[in-house]
Design a protein around this motif. Structure first.
Motif, short mmCIF file in Angstrom:
data_model
loop_
_atom_site.label_atom_id
_atom_site.label_comp_id
_atom_site.label_asym_id
_atom_site.label_seq_id
_atom_site.Cartn_x
_atom_site.Cartn_y
_atom_site.Cartn_z
N CYS A 50 3.27 -0.81 -6.62
CA CYS A 50 4.21 -0.75 -7.76
C CYS A 50 4.87 -2.13 -7.97
N THR A 51 5.07 -2.49 -9.23
CA THR A 51 5.63 -3.81 -9.51
C THR A 51 7.12 -3.75 -9.87
N ALA A 52 7.71 -2.57 -9.81
CA ALA A 52 9.15 -2.46 -10.12
C ALA A 52 9.94 -3.16 -9.01
N CYS A 58 7.82 3.51 -9.01
CA CYS A 58 8.61 3.87 -10.20
C CYS A 58 7.87 4.91 -11.03
N GLY A 59 6.55 4.90 -10.95
CA GLY A 59 5.77 5.90 -11.69
C GLY A 59 5.52 5.52 -13.14
N VAL A 60 6.13 4.43 -13.62
CA VAL A 60 5.96 4.08 -15.04
C VAL A 60 5.33 2.70 -15.28
N CYS A 61 5.35 1.83 -14.26
CA CYS A 61 4.79 0.49 -14.50
C CYS A 61 3.27 0.58 -14.64
N CYS A 64 1.53 1.47 -11.35
CA CYS A 64 1.64 2.88 -10.97
C CYS A 64 0.67 3.73 -11.80
#
Ligand SMILES: [Zn+2]
Length: 316
Positions: A50-52, A58-61, A64
């Motif tokens: 994940c890159t957050a 985060c599940g949205v980047c 993910c």
């Protein structure tokens, strides 16, 4: 997601620390079938990639999303479907690929599920990979039990054990999954499976499993009460249906392992109260042997008779 792993705070803590940078180069997620090892391994992989900046995964980047769709170039997945199905060639390929830098970010993740299905040669090659870790590589492995694996492998990984979730949390999760099913029935399924969500889910979605669970109940009570006649009766139910017999013994094996580990579950507790540790170990060995025999071309009735006479000797 959190209710899926309720009661698994220690595993979640390992994940949080690992993602913050305190990472080991190989994690082994283990626990009985149905506890969500593969789901947890994917969550782990997602968190690493994940890159957050915080709250990973985060599940949205984009990363993910790529992991969710299994198209992330830095996540390689290998799944052992049955005994001996992970060959040395696959491990050699991974070893070669390990040295190549990641495509997107700083890490490359290799998720290998059911590593107990590696051949001996594959294990040896894999051991070498673990001994010479490359900085950008993380292995996320899964297996059911540590005793299925060579000690040399176990000593080189960071173990993360998964546990069943508390029965009430399991029931609530099942209620969301099966909105048509009354809460009471969800709770019964949760209790019968000792908080194992995968097993409880199967129980609610496959009615034929409740048939097996009746026989399993008979087998377990025969063993804990040392009633020979019931033992014979339970083992004879599927002597003409090998697939079900294998399934029954598989379920029985899990109860025995739970009992050996002192875990919850009504049947496991009853068996644990009546048998000594050496008897449990002997029963586990025998049940594994019988299951193996049935998966080859052995005669079902003969195997049932043999199983019964050997079990009687162990529990006497
Ligand atoms: Zn993300």
């Amino acid at each position: 997601m959190s209710s899926l792993f309720a009661g698994n705070e220690s595993a979640m803590t390992v994940l949080k620390h690992a993602v913050k940078g305190a990472n080991h180069h190989a994690y082994l997620i283990y626990g009985e079938e149905g506890l969500g090892k593969r789901t947890f391994a994917m969550l782990f992989a997602k968190a690493f990639l994940c890159t957050a900046r915080s709250g990973r995964p985060c599940g949205v980047c984009r990363s993910c999303k790529k992991v969710e769709n299994q198209v992330h170039p830095d996540l390689k997945i290998l799944i052992g479907e049955k005994r001996g199905s992970i060959h040395v060639e696959s491990i050699r390929e991974i070893r070669k690929d390990c040295v190549v830098k990641p495509n997107d970010g700083e890490l490359k993740i290799y998720l290998i599920a059911n590593i107990q299905h590696m051949t001996e040669e594959a294990f040896n090659a894999f051991l070498k990979t673990l001994e010479e870790p490359s900085l950008h590589t993380i292995f996320i492995l899964t297996a059911e039990h540590l005793d299925q694996l060579p000690e040399t492998v176990v000593s080189r990984v960071s173990p993360v054990e998964l546990y069943p979730v508390p029965e009430e949390s399991a029931a609530l999760w099942l209620r969301k999954r099966f909105p048509e099913t009354p809460l009471e029935e969800c709770l019964r399924a949760a209790q019968a499976s000792g908080g194992n969500l995968g097993k409880a889910e199967k129980r609610l979605s496959l009615p034929e499993l409740s048939e097996i669970s009746g026989t399993l109940e008979l087998l377990c009570s025969a063993v804990s009460a040392k009633r020979e006649y019931d033992l014979l009766k339970a083992l004879a139910v599927y002597e003409k249906d090998k697939a079900k017999q294998v399934q029954l013994l598989g379920e029985f094996l899990q109860v025995l392992r739970q009992a050996l580990l002192g875990r919850s579950g009504k049947q496991a507790r009853a068996i644990q109260a009546c048998l000594q540790k050496r008897q449990l170990i002997a029963l586990i060995g025998l049940t594994e042997e019988i299951r193996e025999k049935l998966s080859t071309n052995a005669n079902g009735s003969l195997v049932s008779a043999y199983c019964c006479s050997e079990m009687r000797k162990i529990i006497a």
